[in-house]
Design a protein around this motif. Structure first.
Motif, short mmCIF file in Angstrom:
data_model
loop_
_atom_site.label_atom_id
_atom_site.label_comp_id
_atom_site.label_asym_id
_atom_site.label_seq_id
_atom_site.Cartn_x
_atom_site.Cartn_y
_atom_site.Cartn_z
N ARG A 183 0.83 -1.20 0.00
CA ARG A 183 0.00 0.00 0.00
C ARG A 183 0.87 1.26 0.00
NH1 ARG A 183 -5.47 -0.51 -1.25
NH2 ARG A 183 -6.30 -2.38 -0.30
N ALA A 184 1.97 1.23 0.76
CA ALA A 184 2.87 2.37 0.81
C ALA A 184 3.52 2.63 -0.54
CB ALA A 184 3.94 2.15 1.89
N ILE A 185 3.90 1.57 -1.24
CA ILE A 185 4.50 1.71 -2.56
C ILE A 185 3.50 2.34 -3.52
CG2 ILE A 185 5.37 0.44 -4.57
CD1 ILE A 185 6.59 -1.58 -2.58
N GLU A 186 2.25 1.88 -3.46
CA GLU A 186 1.21 2.44 -4.31
C GLU A 186 1.04 3.93 -4.04
OE1 GLU A 186 -2.29 0.12 -3.68
OE2 GLU A 186 -1.37 -1.74 -4.37
N GLY A 187 1.03 4.30 -2.74
CA GLY A 187 0.90 5.71 -2.39
C GLY A 187 2.10 6.52 -2.85
N ALA A 188 3.30 5.95 -2.72
CA ALA A 188 4.50 6.65 -3.15
C ALA A 188 4.50 6.88 -4.66
CB ALA A 188 5.74 5.85 -2.73
N PHE A 189 3.99 5.92 -5.40
CA PHE A 189 3.95 6.06 -6.86
C PHE A 189 2.98 7.17 -7.26
CE2 PHE A 189 3.61 5.02 -11.28
CZ PHE A 189 4.79 4.33 -11.59
N ILE A 190 1.83 7.22 -6.60
CA ILE A 190 0.86 8.28 -6.90
C ILE A 190 1.45 9.64 -6.55
CG2 ILE A 190 -1.37 9.25 -6.23
CD1 ILE A 190 -2.37 6.38 -5.85
N ALA A 191 2.11 9.72 -5.37
CA ALA A 191 2.69 10.98 -4.94
C ALA A 191 3.82 11.41 -5.88
CB ALA A 191 3.23 10.85 -3.51
N GLY A 192 4.59 10.45 -6.36
CA GLY A 192 5.73 10.78 -7.19
C GLY A 192 5.41 11.05 -8.64
N PHE A 193 4.39 10.35 -9.17
CA PHE A 193 4.14 10.41 -10.61
C PHE A 193 2.71 10.77 -10.98
CE2 PHE A 193 7.51 7.37 -9.65
CZ PHE A 193 8.57 7.95 -10.34
N GLY A 194 1.82 10.85 -10.00
CA GLY A 194 0.45 11.29 -10.27
C GLY A 194 -0.44 10.25 -10.89
#
Length: 377
Positions: free
Chosen positions: A290-301
């Motif tokens: 879940r954290a990786i998914e959130g980091a991807f959204i935060a980093g790349f939209g």
């Protein structure tokens, strides 16, 4: 054709129609869908400001409104008839209404998009590119429109069970729930009760019964979202309850499954250190994914699952509740439910590794000057 912010865009449905879709009158359904698209439903042409004028003789995919609100001076037509038009001001809106009611030509200055020839839109919320439907709303076409509406509400990138196993059953349940005026929150509440019941069944070692109850819960977990999108009846509380339960309950199911293995009827209990090692892997792995998914959204939209085709395909089987459910069923068929928990732990670790590598590759791609965008756009 220009693009503009959708703040302050009104929505006006015109024309008469009494054909219901999912139990809703056209004007009621149109206004609900418009509100979900962050438009402001009105009863008459506003004195100033942009307005989307919709002919209620048609039914349309909600994606059209999200698209129209951001495109000024655009008319979406069906066989030459204007169905949805983003008007810049009151004068243009009145001219469009006259064209809808009398068949007169549309006013000049509008770009025309034929929905039969060009209906491919990207839905970021549902993570898919779709051919958005727009059809005349007649009694004969109502069943087709309901099916199209249901299909349009389905996520394009999701797990294999949701996408293939119970899609048809969930459609009929959604129609039935709408017909008896059930709300999505009612469906969610029933699902939550079944989720808790499955937990206790697993805990007591009643795995077959727990899997059956869990299956019904998972189907209803699909139905509530589809019912909300098809009828425009979602609520903030419903979203919190639905997504909150989805987020929290899987580790509790796995814990209960592990405890149930130790009941006398099975006698397959884990040694304490084995059990807690598995639980740490499951809970930590679940949180890391879940954290990786959130980091991807935060980093790349964008969601990590829609970056490249391989990510969308892996989403079908990644270590989430529904794919893990398959492992639980397989282990029970082999009369070794303890193996199921071990398989899920291994698969969780491998899934975390896959997503972590993909996150790193996205950062490398950006460092090399490549744009990280969805392959679906």
């Amino acid at each position: 054709m220009g693009v503009e912010m959708h703040q302050g865009v009104a929505f006006l449905g015109v024309g008469g129609n009494d054909v219901r879709v999912f139990g809703l009158a056209p004007v009621e359904r149109a206004r609900r869908i418009a509100a979900k698209a962050k438009l402001a439903p009105v009863d008459r042409v506003p004195a100033e400001g942009p307005v989307i004028v919709a002919d209620l003789a048609f039914a349309w995919d909600p994606a059209w409104l999200a698209y129209l609100r951001d495109h000024r001076d655009l008319a979406v037509t069906w066989r030459g008839r204007p169905a949805l038009v983003h008007c810049a001001d009151a004068a243009q809106a009145q001219a469009v209404i006259a064209a809808i009611e009398t068949g007169a030509p549309l006013p000049p200055g509008l770009a025309i998009q034929d929905a039969e020839l060009d209906a491919s839109l990207y839905n970021a919320t549902l993570r898919k590119r779709e051919n958005a439907y727009l059809l005349p709303l007649t009694r004969e076409a109502a069943p087709v429109i309901e099916k199209a509406s249901y299909d349009a509400s389905y996520k394009g990138v999701t797990d294999i069970l949701t996408l293939y196993l119970w899609r048809g059953a969930a459609f009929h349940l959604t129609r039935w729930a709408a017909a008896i005026r059930m709300t999505p929150n009612m469906v969610t509440t029933i699902g939550v009760a079944l989720c808790v019941w499955a937990f206790f069944l697993f805990w007591q070692g009643h795995f077959a019964a727990g899997l059956l109850v869990g299956l019904i819960f998972m189907v209803l977990d699909t139905v509530d979202g589809k019912l909300a999108r098809c009828t425009g009846t979602s609520s903030e509380w419903g979203n919190i309850l639905d997504h909150g339960v989805d987020l929290v309950h899987p580790p509790f199911w796995y814990w209960a499954w592990g405890v149930g293995c130790a009941v006398p009827a099975w006698g397959l209990g884990f040694a304490p250190h084995e059990f807690w090692t598995i639980m740490v892997v499951l809970v930590a792995g679940y949180a890391v994914q879940r954290a990786i998914e959130g980091a991807f959204i935060a980093g790349f939209g964008i969601h990590i699952h829609v970056w490249e085709r391989i990510d969308s395909r892996f989403r079908m089987i990644t270590a989430r509740r529904n794919p893990n459910y398959i492992l639980m069923v397989l282990s029970l068929l082999l009369s070794r439910p303890d193996w199921g928990l071990v398989w899920i732990a291994w698969w969780t670790g491998l899934s975390c590794l896959f997503h972590l590598v993909r996150l790193g590759q996205a950062y490398v791609a950006r460092a090399q000057g490549r744009e990280v965008v969805s392959w679906l756009v």
